[in-house]
Design a protein around this motif. Structure first.
Motif, PDB file in Angstrom:
ATOM      1  N   ALA A 153       2.632  -2.906  -2.839  1.00  0.00           N
ATOM      2  CA  ALA A 153       1.577  -2.701  -2.915  1.00  0.00           C
ATOM      3  C   ALA A 153       0.907  -1.653  -2.715  1.00  0.00           C
ATOM      4  O   ALA A 153      -0.037  -0.936  -3.336  1.00  0.00           O
ATOM      5  N   MET A 154       1.757  -0.604  -1.981  1.00  0.00           N
ATOM      6  CA  MET A 154       1.192   0.597  -1.582  1.00  0.00           C
ATOM      7  C   MET A 154       1.755   1.751  -2.888  1.00  0.00           C
ATOM      8  O   MET A 154       1.060   2.567  -3.013  1.00  0.00           O
ATOM      9  N   ASN A 191      -3.844  -5.075  -4.734  1.00  0.00           N
ATOM     10  CA  ASN A 191      -3.931  -4.172  -3.583  1.00  0.00           C
ATOM     11  C   ASN A 191      -4.023  -4.744  -2.344  1.00  0.00           C
ATOM     12  O   ASN A 191      -4.418  -4.185  -1.145  1.00  0.00           O
ATOM     13  N   VAL A 192      -3.948  -6.226  -2.474  1.00  0.00           N
ATOM     14  CA  VAL A 192      -4.006  -7.070  -1.181  1.00  0.00           C
ATOM     15  C   VAL A 192      -2.559  -7.677  -0.672  1.00  0.00           C
ATOM     16  O   VAL A 192      -1.997  -8.188  -1.860  1.00  0.00           O
ATOM     17  N   VAL A 193      -1.984  -7.457   0.260  1.00  0.00           N
ATOM     18  CA  VAL A 193      -0.745  -7.968   0.859  1.00  0.00           C
ATOM     19  C   VAL A 193      -1.382  -9.162   1.592  1.00  0.00           C
ATOM     20  O   VAL A 193      -1.923  -8.983   2.422  1.00  0.00           O
ATOM     21  N   ALA A 194      -0.733 -10.270   0.910  1.00  0.00           N
ATOM     22  CA  ALA A 194      -1.552 -11.654   1.682  1.00  0.00           C
ATOM     23  C   ALA A 194      -0.066 -12.504   2.137  1.00  0.00           C
ATOM     24  O   ALA A 194       0.711 -12.652   1.317  1.00  0.00           O
ATOM     25  N   ARG A 209      -3.288   4.322   5.841  1.00  0.00           N
ATOM     26  CA  ARG A 209      -3.490   3.665   4.394  1.00  0.00           C
ATOM     27  C   ARG A 209      -4.050   2.318   4.409  1.00  0.00           C
ATOM     28  O   ARG A 209      -4.167   1.467   3.475  1.00  0.00           O
ATOM     29  N   TRP A 210      -4.445   1.682   5.602  1.00  0.00           N
ATOM     30  CA  TRP A 210      -5.038   0.407   5.759  1.00  0.00           C
ATOM     31  C   TRP A 210      -6.677   0.381   5.438  1.00  0.00           C
ATOM     32  O   TRP A 210      -7.116   1.138   6.113  1.00  0.00           O
ATOM     33  N   GLU A 216      -3.930   4.734  -2.781  1.00  0.00           N
ATOM     34  CA  GLU A 216      -3.909   5.380  -1.628  1.00  0.00           C
ATOM     35  C   GLU A 216      -4.233   4.524  -0.115  1.00  0.00           C
ATOM     36  O   GLU A 216      -3.953   4.810   0.789  1.00  0.00           O
ATOM     37  N   LYS A 217      -4.943   3.379  -0.508  1.00  0.00           N
ATOM     38  CA  LYS A 217      -5.133   2.301   0.369  1.00  0.00           C
ATOM     39  C   LYS A 217      -4.664   0.988   0.054  1.00  0.00           C
ATOM     40  O   LYS A 217      -4.809   0.661  -1.144  1.00  0.00           O
TER      41      LYS A 217
END
Length: 130
Positions: free
Chosen positions: A37-38, A11-14, A75-76, A42-43
């Motif tokens: 990731a989405m 769930n983390v885009v790094a 969504r962030w 939801e977030k």
């Protein structure tokens, strides 16, 4: 150039940026990572590191960044920006109040703290300027 970093939850885009970030970097690297990731969530959270090798963002990349941010506006969940470039830190600090999720800036020496924060259980009371 943008590179996706490994070792983060799904769930983390790094990502890390160096040199000049181009529109192609967004279209071929960052946007697909965000969309993946989405999927089914939801977030999502973002960890973005702009180190001393980062020079600038091309106009096309800046436009794609704006479209990406607005297109997924609600969504962030959280965004951690790690950089020692003062102009980036100031821009993020000014814009943090229009982003619905939590936003924090960190200095490069705080990269470990930023990684812990973006992967942690977030609480609204943790919002602060760094």
């Amino acid at each position: 150039m943008i590179e996706i970093l490994k070792g983060f939850p799904s769930n983390v885009v790094a990502a890390t940026a160096s040199g000049e970030v181009s529109r192609e970097d967004y279209e071929k690297i960052l946007i697909p990572a965000v969309e993946a990731a989405m999927a089914g969530r939801e977030k999502v959270r973002v960890y973005y590191e702009l180190g001393p090798g980062f020079v600038k963002m091309a106009a096309g990349a800046a436009w794609d960044d704006l479209k990406l941010g607005i297109g997924h506006y609600f969504r962030w969940e959280a965004i951690a920006v790690v950089t020692d470039h003062d102009w980036i830190r100031h821009a993020v600090d000014v814009l943090r109040f229009v982003v619905p999720g939590q936003v924090r800036t960190f200095h490069m020496e705080q990269a470990g703290e930023a990684r812990e924060w973006i992967m942690s259980e977030l609480h609204k009371s943790t919002i602060r300027l760094s």
